[in-house]
Motif scaffolding. Structure first.
Motif, PDB file in Angstrom:
ATOM      1  N   PRO A   1      -2.805  -7.907   4.155  1.00 47.18           N
ATOM      2  CA  PRO A   1      -1.443  -8.170   3.045  1.00 47.18           C
ATOM      3  C   PRO A   1      -0.874  -6.794   2.624  1.00 47.18           C
ATOM      4  CG  PRO A   1      -3.534  -9.247   2.582  1.00 47.18           C
ATOM      5  CD  PRO A   1      -4.137  -8.432   3.466  1.00 47.18           C
ATOM      6  N   THR A   2       0.561  -6.908   2.419  1.00 48.26           N
ATOM      7  CA  THR A   2       1.030  -5.745   1.929  1.00 48.26           C
ATOM      8  C   THR A   2       1.149  -5.634   0.349  1.00 48.26           C
ATOM      9  OG1 THR A   2       3.161  -6.964   2.022  1.00 48.26           O
ATOM     10  CG2 THR A   2       2.683  -5.776   4.199  1.00 48.26           C
ATOM     11  N   TYR A   3       0.632  -6.688  -0.210  1.00 46.61           N
ATOM     12  CA  TYR A   3       0.734  -6.449  -1.816  1.00 46.61           C
ATOM     13  C   TYR A   3      -0.718  -6.182  -2.218  1.00 46.61           C
ATOM     14  CZ  TYR A   3      -1.391 -11.129  -0.892  1.00 46.61           C
ATOM     15  OH  TYR A   3      -2.210 -12.076  -0.700  1.00 46.61           O
ATOM     16  N   MET A   4      -1.716  -5.937  -1.170  1.00 47.35           N
ATOM     17  CA  MET A   4      -3.037  -5.467  -1.513  1.00 47.35           C
ATOM     18  C   MET A   4      -3.218  -3.868  -1.842  1.00 47.35           C
ATOM     19  SD  MET A   4      -4.829  -8.192  -1.796  1.00 47.35           S
ATOM     20  CE  MET A   4      -6.748  -8.156  -1.433  1.00 47.35           C
ATOM     21  N   LEU A   5      -3.819  -3.300  -2.747  1.00 47.86           N
ATOM     22  CA  LEU A   5      -4.398  -1.936  -2.659  1.00 47.86           C
ATOM     23  C   LEU A   5      -5.546  -1.773  -2.305  1.00 47.86           C
ATOM     24  CD1 LEU A   5      -2.885  -0.896  -6.125  1.00 47.86           C
ATOM     25  CD2 LEU A   5      -1.657  -0.771  -3.777  1.00 47.86           C
ATOM     26  N   TYR A   6      -6.192  -0.793  -1.521  1.00 49.06           N
ATOM     27  CA  TYR A   6      -7.235  -0.524  -0.891  1.00 49.06           C
ATOM     28  C   TYR A   6      -7.818   0.781  -1.695  1.00 49.06           C
ATOM     29  CZ  TYR A   6      -5.883  -4.020   2.283  1.00 49.06           C
ATOM     30  OH  TYR A   6      -5.325  -5.155   2.815  1.00 49.06           O
ATOM     31  N   ASN A   7      -9.199   0.959  -1.690  1.00 51.94           N
ATOM     32  CA  ASN A   7      -9.832   2.401  -1.802  1.00 51.94           C
ATOM     33  C   ASN A   7      -9.002   3.448  -1.396  1.00 51.94           C
ATOM     34  OD1 ASN A   7     -11.705   3.861  -2.877  1.00 51.94           O
ATOM     35  ND2 ASN A   7     -13.039   3.735  -0.991  1.00 51.94           N
ATOM     36  N   ALA A   8      -8.856   4.447  -2.484  1.00 53.28           N
ATOM     37  CA  ALA A   8      -8.114   5.648  -2.487  1.00 53.28           C
ATOM     38  C   ALA A   8      -6.757   5.505  -2.283  1.00 53.28           C
ATOM     39  CB  ALA A   8      -8.869   6.327  -1.131  1.00 53.28           C
ATOM     40  N   THR A   9      -5.975   4.388  -2.778  1.00 45.64           N
ATOM     41  CA  THR A   9      -4.709   4.212  -2.513  1.00 45.64           C
ATOM     42  C   THR A   9      -4.053   4.885  -3.904  1.00 45.64           C
ATOM     43  OG1 THR A   9      -4.718   1.942  -1.581  1.00 45.64           O
ATOM     44  CG2 THR A   9      -2.903   2.733  -2.745  1.00 45.64           C
ATOM     45  N   CYS A  10      -3.292   5.671  -3.559  1.00 45.93           N
ATOM     46  CA  CYS A  10      -2.168   6.596  -4.406  1.00 45.93           C
ATOM     47  C   CYS A  10      -1.193   5.910  -5.293  1.00 45.93           C
ATOM     48  CB  CYS A  10      -1.964   7.860  -4.165  1.00 45.93           C
ATOM     49  SG  CYS A  10      -3.578   8.866  -3.721  1.00 45.93           S
ATOM     50  N   CYS A  11      -1.173   5.886  -6.573  1.00 46.10           N
ATOM     51  CA  CYS A  11      -0.002   5.170  -7.424  1.00 46.10           C
ATOM     52  C   CYS A  11       0.590   6.184  -7.938  1.00 46.10           C
ATOM     53  CB  CYS A  11      -0.591   4.190  -8.187  1.00 46.10           C
ATOM     54  SG  CYS A  11       0.960   3.297  -9.108  1.00 46.10           S
ATOM     55  N   VAL A  12       2.023   6.558  -7.583  1.00 45.44           N
ATOM     56  CA  VAL A  12       2.728   7.775  -8.178  1.00 45.44           C
ATOM     57  C   VAL A  12       3.399   7.350  -9.377  1.00 45.44           C
ATOM     58  CG1 VAL A  12       2.708   8.735  -5.774  1.00 45.44           C
ATOM     59  CG2 VAL A  12       4.576   7.271  -6.562  1.00 45.44           C
ATOM     60  N   GLY A  13       3.645   6.019  -9.792  1.00 43.59           N
ATOM     61  CA  GLY A  13       4.563   5.707 -10.967  1.00 43.59           C
ATOM     62  C   GLY A  13       4.242   4.236 -11.309  1.00 43.59           C
TER      63      GLY A  13
END
Length: 105
Positions: A26-38
């Motif tokens: 799914p494109t709305y999921m975040l996985y381990n080590a995903t970086c959020c920049v803002g």
């Protein structure tokens, strides 16, 4: 009776409303080590351990006895390779013994 509502991706996320194309992740999921920049947000843990995507991949990579079953051609090739390796070892050992016994330098 209560009905469970289906979890649905937010409408503003790209690729989540496309019913024709089935996506593996799914494109709305975040996985381990995903970086959020803002920005900011909240998260919900959906799976841990071997139930995660990485865990499922690791489970598939584990060696099973079924995968070790060799067909007759593979067994024959392994036997031939072992015989050739054995003959090479015998030749090297014999040559070494002859070289030491004759004083070859």
């Amino acid at each position: 009776a209560t009905e469970e509502k289906e979890k649905k991706a937010p409408d503003n996320v790209e690729g989540t409303n496309d019913k024709k194309e089935k996506k593996q992740f799914p494109t709305y999921m975040l996985y381990n080590a995903t970086c959020c920049v803002g920005g900011s947000g909240t998260g919900e843990i959906m799976a841990i351990g071997m139930q995660t995507q990485v865990g499922l991949i690791a489970k598939r990579l584990q060696v099973d006895d079924v995968t070790l079953n060799l067909n007759p051609l593979q067994r024959s090739i392994n036997l031939l390779a072992a015989a050739i390796a054995g003959m090479c070892c015998v030749i090297v050992i014999t040559a070494t013994i002859i070289a030491y016994s004759t004083g070859y330098q």
